[in-house]
Design a protein around this motif. Structure first.
Motif, PDB file in Angstrom:
ATOM      1  N   PRO A 230      64.401  45.934  62.459  1.00  0.00           N
ATOM      2  CA  PRO A 230      63.468  47.067  62.433  1.00  0.00           C
ATOM      3  C   PRO A 230      62.000  46.685  62.600  1.00  0.00           C
ATOM      4  CG  PRO A 230      64.026  46.459  60.196  1.00  0.00           C
ATOM      5  CD  PRO A 230      64.797  45.527  61.104  1.00  0.00           C
ATOM      6  N   ASN A 235      62.953  50.837  58.180  1.00  0.00           N
ATOM      7  CA  ASN A 235      64.112  51.696  58.405  1.00  0.00           C
ATOM      8  C   ASN A 235      64.388  52.053  59.864  1.00  0.00           C
ATOM      9  OD1 ASN A 235      61.936  53.387  58.803  1.00  0.00           O
ATOM     10  ND2 ASN A 235      62.345  54.692  57.033  1.00  0.00           N
ATOM     11  N   LEU A 236      63.586  51.581  60.801  1.00  0.00           N
ATOM     12  CA  LEU A 236      63.838  51.891  62.215  1.00  0.00           C
ATOM     13  C   LEU A 236      64.775  50.832  62.799  1.00  0.00           C
ATOM     14  CD1 LEU A 236      60.315  53.095  63.419  1.00  0.00           C
ATOM     15  CD2 LEU A 236      62.137  54.360  62.249  1.00  0.00           C
ATOM     16  N   TRP A 240      69.072  53.868  64.100  1.00  0.00           N
ATOM     17  CA  TRP A 240      67.951  54.783  64.400  1.00  0.00           C
ATOM     18  C   TRP A 240      67.659  54.786  65.884  1.00  0.00           C
ATOM     19  CZ3 TRP A 240      63.401  53.483  66.833  1.00  0.00           C
ATOM     20  CH2 TRP A 240      62.465  54.514  66.951  1.00  0.00           C
ATOM     21  N   THR A 243      70.476  56.697  67.909  1.00  0.00           N
ATOM     22  CA  THR A 243      70.446  58.153  67.711  1.00  0.00           C
ATOM     23  C   THR A 243      69.159  58.759  68.263  1.00  0.00           C
ATOM     24  OG1 THR A 243      69.608  57.812  65.439  1.00  0.00           O
ATOM     25  CG2 THR A 243      71.975  58.111  65.707  1.00  0.00           C
ATOM     26  N   THR A 244      68.070  58.018  68.202  1.00  0.00           N
ATOM     27  CA  THR A 244      66.811  58.504  68.781  1.00  0.00           C
ATOM     28  C   THR A 244      66.914  58.589  70.297  1.00  0.00           C
ATOM     29  OG1 THR A 244      65.491  57.618  66.957  1.00  0.00           O
ATOM     30  CG2 THR A 244      64.338  58.043  69.021  1.00  0.00           C
ATOM     31  N   ASP A 449      63.691  61.787  57.473  1.00  0.00           N
ATOM     32  CA  ASP A 449      63.829  61.277  58.832  1.00  0.00           C
ATOM     33  C   ASP A 449      63.143  59.909  58.908  1.00  0.00           C
ATOM     34  OD1 ASP A 449      64.351  61.187  61.602  1.00  0.00           O
ATOM     35  OD2 ASP A 449      62.289  61.845  62.006  1.00  0.00           O
ATOM     36  N   PRO A 450      63.903  58.844  59.190  1.00  0.00           N
ATOM     37  CA  PRO A 450      65.340  58.805  59.445  1.00  0.00           C
ATOM     38  C   PRO A 450      66.161  58.967  58.164  1.00  0.00           C
ATOM     39  CG  PRO A 450      64.451  56.607  59.536  1.00  0.00           C
ATOM     40  CD  PRO A 450      63.274  57.528  59.361  1.00  0.00           C
ATOM     41  N   HIS A 457      70.267  54.107  59.542  1.00  0.00           N
ATOM     42  CA  HIS A 457      69.310  55.212  59.447  1.00  0.00           C
ATOM     43  C   HIS A 457      69.409  56.069  60.708  1.00  0.00           C
ATOM     44  CE1 HIS A 457      67.707  52.398  56.465  1.00  0.00           C
ATOM     45  NE2 HIS A 457      67.157  53.445  55.894  1.00  0.00           N
ATOM     46  N   PHE A 458      69.807  57.326  60.527  1.00  0.00           N
ATOM     47  CA  PHE A 458      70.023  58.248  61.645  1.00  0.00           C
ATOM     48  C   PHE A 458      68.788  59.098  61.884  1.00  0.00           C
ATOM     49  CE2 PHE A 458      74.262  56.979  60.863  1.00  0.00           C
ATOM     50  CZ  PHE A 458      75.072  57.376  61.913  1.00  0.00           C
ATOM     51  N   ASN A 459      68.444  59.298  63.147  1.00  0.00           N
ATOM     52  CA  ASN A 459      67.398  60.251  63.507  1.00  0.00           C
ATOM     53  C   ASN A 459      67.805  61.647  63.036  1.00  0.00           C
ATOM     54  OD1 ASN A 459      66.051  62.308  65.293  1.00  0.00           O
ATOM     55  ND2 ASN A 459      65.084  60.494  66.138  1.00  0.00           N
TER      56      ASN A 459
END
Length: 487
Positions: A230, A235-236, A240, A243-244, A449-450, A457-459
């Motif tokens: 990340p 958390n990115l 993430w 899903t982003t 968010d996320p 970590h989901f968008n």
């Protein structure tokens, strides 16, 4: 004196682009409504390519890509991925959008939804939601413009004055020329942006680090893991990013102004051609990212106060001040031209779909020229409102801005399934849209968010889009009437 030379260059750009944008309207003083709103539906491949590319080279491309690279590191690479996926989506859906527009004389995204589902209320609802997300996007361009001029002028010009001058110019040429003015100025802006990104993205890492490869090696040595997920965030992560990419690819062409821009193409082959060649302009976004990574090394001991100013700080500290004026001019255009497109689309949605079809309860007896006059004067009102909010209530629209991309992505099932799936119904479209938007607002405004799920970590927009799709398909399956009208 140094600041004066940069300012002269900057305002030559701002005034020059306003004059260039006004020329189509000045040459055709009796421009009809169709020419003003959708360029007469006769834009060829490259003119339409430039107006579509103009939505890539915005304030985010100029400031956000370098700022993200400087502050966040590895997660920035999602920027390259979403464009590649979005153009694949555009290759399949934009020709159909163009076909609907030509065959049924559609002007706005609200018109398209209304025709697909034979439901004026649904078209009005989508228009209202679209306006709610376009306004903060417009405000973002205003704010970025103010920051660019403030840095470029070395603090000599307050950002408020710059915002007022530039957006009065924007309102003027959109008022006079409509989409033709936006398209003619987009050509100049896009060429300048590609040239400046390429030069600085290649020169700066060689100047400070000896090369691009050496720059990446030095960043990794100074900040191990910064170039991976990340990166500089907590958390990115990979989940993430994946899903982003889905959210951005699905939502890229869901912004309302893309429908109007697509209606301007002379035939469906134009947007299909552009989807093939638009990745060329998206590749150029790697160069401001490289500038941002270089800034990590250059400002290791003296951090930049605002990460989004990384590109401008690098130019300011590396070149004569007149070069900063050139870059400031390019950056100002990167704010002004997208803002012009946003102003045009927002005025059309309000005048055509919300006011005439909604508040007046019908467009019978309303001439195209009346619609054009209403939309043109709304340009002036919207400009004044955006300036007021940006200057005096800059935080008022922050929450809408945070939900913007994920919010417009919720139009994807409604539009795409509506065009390609004959079982799609207006009840399903309404239910899916309401569920998706409700989830977007709930998750994002509650700082979820996320969203941490199953170790990743989901968008938040992805969660909402998945629920939107499920609701849409289930309601369509049990709905026996209200099918969409295919081309």
């Amino acid at each position: 004196m140094e600041a004066m030379s940069a300012l002269v260059i900057l305002f030559v750009f701002i005034i020059g682009i306003a004059v260039l944008g006004a020329i189509p309207g000045l040459k055709d003083k009796h421009m009809n409504a169709e020419n003003w709103a959708v360029g007469g539906r006769n834009f060829g491949r490259w003119l339409n390519w430039f107006i579509m590319a103009g939505e890539v080279y915005t304030a985010f491309a100029f400031l956000g890509a370098s700022g993200w690279a400087y502050a966040k590191g590895g997660p920035t690479f999602y920027i390259l991925g979403y464009g590649a996926l979005a153009y694949v989506v555009g290759y399949h859906i934009l020709p159909r959008v163009c076909q609907y527009g030509h065959r049924h004389q559609l002007v706005t995204q609200g018109d398209l939804v209304e025709y697909l589902y034979d439901s004026r209320p649904l078209g009005i609802l989508v228009s209202c939601i679209g306006v709610a997300f376009l306004l903060p996007y417009l405000q973002l361009q205003l704010t970025a413009l103010g920051l660019i001029v403030e840095v470029t002028s070395l603090g000599a010009i307050p950002r408020v004055y710059a915002m007022v001058i530039a957006f009065v110019m924007v309102a003027l040429f959109v008022f006079l020329s409509g989409l033709k003015g936006v398209a003619s100025t987009a050509v100049v802006k896009d060429v300048m942006m590609m040239g400046s990104m390429l030069f600085f993205g290649l020169y700066l890492p060689y100047h400070y680090c000896g090369g691009i490869g050496e720059m990446f090696a030095q960043v990794e040595a100074m900040k191990p893991g910064f170039m991976m997920f990340p990166g500089g965030t907590g958390n990115l992560d990979i989940i993430w990013a994946m899903t982003t990419l889905v959210v951005m690819a699905a939502g890229f062409y869901m912004w309302p102004h893309f429908s109007t821009n697509t209606f301007s193409a002379k035939d469906p082959d134009v947007p299909r051609h552009n989807a093939v060649w638009l990745p060329v302009c998206h590749l150029f976004l790697i160069f401001p990212m490289i500038v941002g990574f270089t800034a990590v090394l250059v400002y290791a001991d003296n951090p930049i106060p605002v990460a989004d100013m990384a590109f401008l700080y690098m130019v300011k500290d590396s070149f004569p001040v007149w070069v900063l004026g050139l870059i400031g001019g390019a950056g100002a255009l990167a704010c002004m031209i997208p803002a012009a497109d946003l102003l045009l689309s927002t005025s059309l949605l309000i005048s055509r779909n919300i006011y005439i079809k909604g508040l007046r309860r019908g467009d019978e007896g309303i001439s195209p020229e009346h619609m054009k006059r209403t939309a043109r004067y709304l340009i002036l009102i919207l400009t004044a409102a955006a300036l007021y909010l940006s200057i005096f209530h800059s935080n008022l629209l922050v929450n809408l801005l945070l939900t913007g991309y994920s919010g417009v992505t919720q139009f994807f099932p409604l539009l795409v399934l509506g065009m390609f799936w004959k079982q799609a119904s207006k009840k399903a479209a309404l239910c899916g849209l309401l569920v998706g938007e409700a989830l977007v607002f709930y998750l994002m405004l509650n700082q979820m968010d996320p969203l941490p799920v199953l170790g990743g970590h989901f968008n938040a927009g992805f969660i909402a889009l998945a629920a939107n799709f499920v609701v849409f398909v289930l309601v369509s399956a049990v709905t026996k009437n209200g099918k969409t009208r295919l081309v």
